[in-house]
Design an enzyme around this catalytic site. Structure first.
Site, PDB file in Angstrom:
ATOM      1  CD  GLU A  22      -2.814  -1.120   2.435  1.00 57.39           C
ATOM      2  OE1 GLU A  22      -4.027  -0.866   2.316  1.00 57.39           O
ATOM      3  OE2 GLU A  22      -2.267  -1.397   3.522  1.00 57.39           O
ATOM      4  CE1 TYR A  54     -19.681  26.322   0.661  1.00 55.78           C
ATOM      5  CE2 TYR A  54     -19.846  26.656  -1.698  1.00 55.78           C
ATOM      6  CZ  TYR A  54     -20.351  26.833  -0.428  1.00 55.78           C
ATOM      7  OH  TYR A  54     -21.518  27.495  -0.247  1.00 55.78           O
ATOM      8  CB  ILE A  73      -8.748   5.206   6.878  1.00 52.32           C
ATOM      9  CG1 ILE A  73      -9.637   4.084   7.397  1.00 52.32           C
ATOM     10  CG2 ILE A  73      -8.064   4.819   5.575  1.00 52.32           C
ATOM     11  CD1 ILE A  73     -10.760   3.674   6.441  1.00 52.32           C
ATOM     12  CD  GLU A  74      -9.394   3.126  11.825  1.00 50.00           C
ATOM     13  OE1 GLU A  74     -10.079   2.103  11.990  1.00 50.00           O
ATOM     14  OE2 GLU A  74      -8.408   3.168  11.049  1.00 50.00           O
ATOM     15  CE  LYS A 100      -6.495   1.002   2.610  1.00 49.25           C
ATOM     16  NZ  LYS A 100      -5.637   0.685   3.767  1.00 49.25           N
TER      17      LYS A 100
END
Length: 128
Positions: A22, A54, A73-74, A100
């Site tokens: 990864e 934005y 991803i946390e 993900k």
């Protein structure tokens, strides 16, 4: 607070994850932001200066995603939330979703997603 600005599914190619593959190959992530803030003045006066841009929200989330490498991803979601609250004083709370789709899970899935919410700590109060 019921006023919100949402930015949905910012697609970012990055190198997060536990596995060496990864880190080496990278993959797509989708980041969504849901910001709680008072948009009353911006709405009443039709004044974008009384709101949050934005494009700047999108740029900040992208920058955090690309500038650091995260095993989870946390961790990425928390870093984005922390950055949004530090950068945009009008935002009272932010919910960050990180998707993900290519998660290495031994099953047929559309992907995994983490969602976290962080709130601004009022000055003078310690976090609980």
């Amino acid at each position: 607070m019921s006023d919100r600005i949402k930015v949905s599914r910012i697609a970012i190619y990055a190198h997060h994850g536990l596995h060496p593959e990864e880190a080496r190959l990278g993959q797509r992530f989708f980041v969504s932001l849901d910001c709680a803030l008072d948009l009353g003045e911006a709405a009443r006066n039709d004044d974008w200066h009384a709101s949050v841009c934005y494009a700047e929200l999108t740029e900040r989330a992208t920058r955090v995603t690309l500038d650091r490498r995260f095993r989870t991803i946390e961790g990425l979601a928390d870093a984005i939330a922390t950055d949004v609250l530090a950068t945009f004083p009008l935002v009272d709370a932010v919910t960050v979703q990180v998707e993900k789709p290519g998660a290495p899970v031994p099953a047929i899935i559309d992907g995994v997603m983490v969602e976290i919410t962080r709130r601004r700590v009022p000055s003078g109060n310690a976090p609980s």
